[in-house]
Design a protein around this motif. Structure first.
Motif, PDB file in Angstrom:
ATOM      1  N   UNK A  32       0.804  -1.224   0.000  1.00  0.00           N
ATOM      2  CA  UNK A  32       0.000   0.000   0.000  1.00  0.00           C
ATOM      3  C   UNK A  32       0.836   1.272   0.000  1.00  0.00           C
ATOM      4  N   UNK A  33       2.002   1.210  -0.650  1.00  0.00           N
ATOM      5  CA  UNK A  33       2.844   2.389  -0.834  1.00  0.00           C
ATOM      6  C   UNK A  33       2.769   2.772  -2.303  1.00  0.00           C
ATOM      7  N   UNK A  34       2.411   4.009  -2.577  1.00  0.00           N
ATOM      8  CA  UNK A  34       2.322   4.449  -3.967  1.00  0.00           C
ATOM      9  C   UNK A  34       3.716   4.556  -4.566  1.00  0.00           C
ATOM     10  N   UNK A  35       3.898   3.936  -5.716  1.00  0.00           N
ATOM     11  CA  UNK A  35       5.197   3.942  -6.373  1.00  0.00           C
ATOM     12  C   UNK A  35       5.000   3.843  -7.880  1.00  0.00           C
ATOM     13  N   UNK A  36       5.988   4.353  -8.624  1.00  0.00           N
ATOM     14  CA  UNK A  36       5.935   4.300 -10.082  1.00  0.00           C
ATOM     15  C   UNK A  36       7.357   4.246 -10.633  1.00  0.00           C
ATOM     16  N   UNK A  37       7.482   3.678 -11.822  1.00  0.00           N
ATOM     17  CA  UNK A  37       8.763   3.701 -12.530  1.00  0.00           C
ATOM     18  C   UNK A  37       8.577   4.281 -13.928  1.00  0.00           C
ATOM     19  N   UNK A  38       7.512   5.015 -14.132  1.00  0.00           N
ATOM     20  CA  UNK A  38       7.218   5.610 -15.433  1.00  0.00           C
ATOM     21  C   UNK A  38       7.903   6.958 -15.570  1.00  0.00           C
ATOM     22  N   UNK A  39       8.501   7.212 -16.716  1.00  0.00           N
ATOM     23  CA  UNK A  39       9.053   8.520 -17.018  1.00  0.00           C
ATOM     24  C   UNK A  39      10.521   8.701 -16.720  1.00  0.00           C
ATOM     25  N   UNK A  40      11.195   7.642 -16.293  1.00  0.00           N
ATOM     26  CA  UNK A  40      12.639   7.741 -16.083  1.00  0.00           C
ATOM     27  C   UNK A  40      13.266   6.371 -16.259  1.00  0.00           C
ATOM     28  N   UNK A  41      14.569   6.378 -16.539  1.00  0.00           N
ATOM     29  CA  UNK A  41      15.285   5.119 -16.684  1.00  0.00           C
ATOM     30  C   UNK A  41      16.714   5.308 -16.171  1.00  0.00           C
ATOM     31  N   UNK A  42      17.365   4.204 -15.865  1.00  0.00           N
ATOM     32  CA  UNK A  42      18.746   4.232 -15.404  1.00  0.00           C
ATOM     33  C   UNK A  42      19.548   3.239 -16.240  1.00  0.00           C
ATOM     34  N   UNK A  43      20.748   3.640 -16.668  1.00  0.00           N
ATOM     35  CA  UNK A  43      21.558   2.737 -17.483  1.00  0.00           C
ATOM     36  C   UNK A  43      22.574   1.985 -16.622  1.00  0.00           C
ATOM     37  N   UNK A  44      23.372   1.139 -17.261  1.00  0.00           N
ATOM     38  CA  UNK A  44      24.327   0.289 -16.535  1.00  0.00           C
ATOM     39  C   UNK A  44      25.428   1.082 -15.838  1.00  0.00           C
ATOM     40  N   UNK A  45      25.595   2.360 -16.212  1.00  0.00           N
ATOM     41  CA  UNK A  45      26.590   3.214 -15.562  1.00  0.00           C
ATOM     42  C   UNK A  45      26.006   4.001 -14.387  1.00  0.00           C
ATOM     43  N   UNK A  46      24.684   3.897 -14.208  1.00  0.00           N
ATOM     44  CA  UNK A  46      24.028   4.619 -13.121  1.00  0.00           C
ATOM     45  C   UNK A  46      23.506   5.986 -13.503  1.00  0.00           C
ATOM     46  N   UNK A  47      23.509   6.279 -14.800  1.00  0.00           N
ATOM     47  CA  UNK A  47      22.996   7.556 -15.280  1.00  0.00           C
ATOM     48  C   UNK A  47      21.483   7.480 -15.412  1.00  0.00           C
ATOM     49  N   UNK A  48      20.793   8.423 -14.789  1.00  0.00           N
ATOM     50  CA  UNK A  48      19.331   8.465 -14.847  1.00  0.00           C
ATOM     51  C   UNK A  48      18.903   9.435 -15.940  1.00  0.00           C
ATOM     52  N   UNK A  49      17.997   8.983 -16.795  1.00  0.00           N
ATOM     53  CA  UNK A  49      17.422   9.806 -17.857  1.00  0.00           C
ATOM     54  C   UNK A  49      15.955  10.031 -17.511  1.00  0.00           C
ATOM     55  N   UNK A  50      15.559  11.287 -17.437  1.00  0.00           N
ATOM     56  CA  UNK A  50      14.181  11.636 -17.101  1.00  0.00           C
ATOM     57  C   UNK A  50      13.497  12.144 -18.368  1.00  0.00           C
ATOM     58  N   UNK A  51      12.397  11.489 -18.761  1.00  0.00           N
ATOM     59  CA  UNK A  51      11.698  11.877 -19.994  1.00  0.00           C
ATOM     60  C   UNK A  51      10.455  12.721 -19.724  1.00  0.00           C
ATOM     61  N   UNK A  52      10.003  12.759 -18.489  1.00  0.00           N
ATOM     62  CA  UNK A  52       8.858  13.589 -18.114  1.00  0.00           C
ATOM     63  C   UNK A  52       8.839  13.726 -16.608  1.00  0.00           C
ATOM     64  N   UNK A  53       7.996  14.623 -16.118  1.00  0.00           N
ATOM     65  CA  UNK A  53       7.913  14.791 -14.681  1.00  0.00           C
ATOM     66  C   UNK A  53       7.174  13.613 -14.063  1.00  0.00           C
ATOM     67  N   UNK A  54       7.376  13.358 -12.779  1.00  0.00           N
ATOM     68  CA  UNK A  54       6.674  12.249 -12.133  1.00  0.00           C
ATOM     69  C   UNK A  54       5.169  12.479 -12.151  1.00  0.00           C
ATOM     70  N   UNK A  55       4.426  11.417 -12.312  1.00  0.00           N
ATOM     71  CA  UNK A  55       2.964  11.495 -12.297  1.00  0.00           C
ATOM     72  C   UNK A  55       2.427  10.313 -11.518  1.00  0.00           C
ATOM     73  N   UNK A  56       1.423  10.551 -10.771  1.00  0.00           N
ATOM     74  CA  UNK A  56       0.822   9.485  -9.966  1.00  0.00           C
ATOM     75  C   UNK A  56      -0.031   8.593 -10.788  1.00  0.00           C
TER      76      UNK A  56
END
Length: 64
Positions: free
Chosen positions: A40-64
């Motif tokens: 019952x914890x709200x969580x999402x993985x939409x709109x961002x990704x992380x590569x094998x080097x640990x670099x995070x790419x954000x494609x949009x703002x977080x949305x519930x």
């Protein structure tokens, strides 16, 4: 006097900010999001990704 929630994570009994986890190639974010939602914890993985080097790419703002 005992606390009814002494050993509970606060998100299990009070509204908390949700968690945004970047998608990864191994699919670990899918597992984490599913486990958090089952608890019952709200969580999402939409709109961002992380590569094998640990670099995070954000494609949009977080949305519930």
């Amino acid at each position: 006097m005992f606390d009814d929630h002494g050993f509970d994570h606060p998100s299990t009994y009070a509204e908390q900010p949700w968690i945004w986890i970047p998608k990864d190639d191994l699919g670990l974010s899918e597992v984490l999001v599913a486990e958090l939602k089952a608890s019952r914890v709200e969580a999402s993985n939409e709109g961002s990704s992380i590569d094998h080097k640990g670099t995070v790419d954000v494609s949009r703002k977080p949305a519930r």
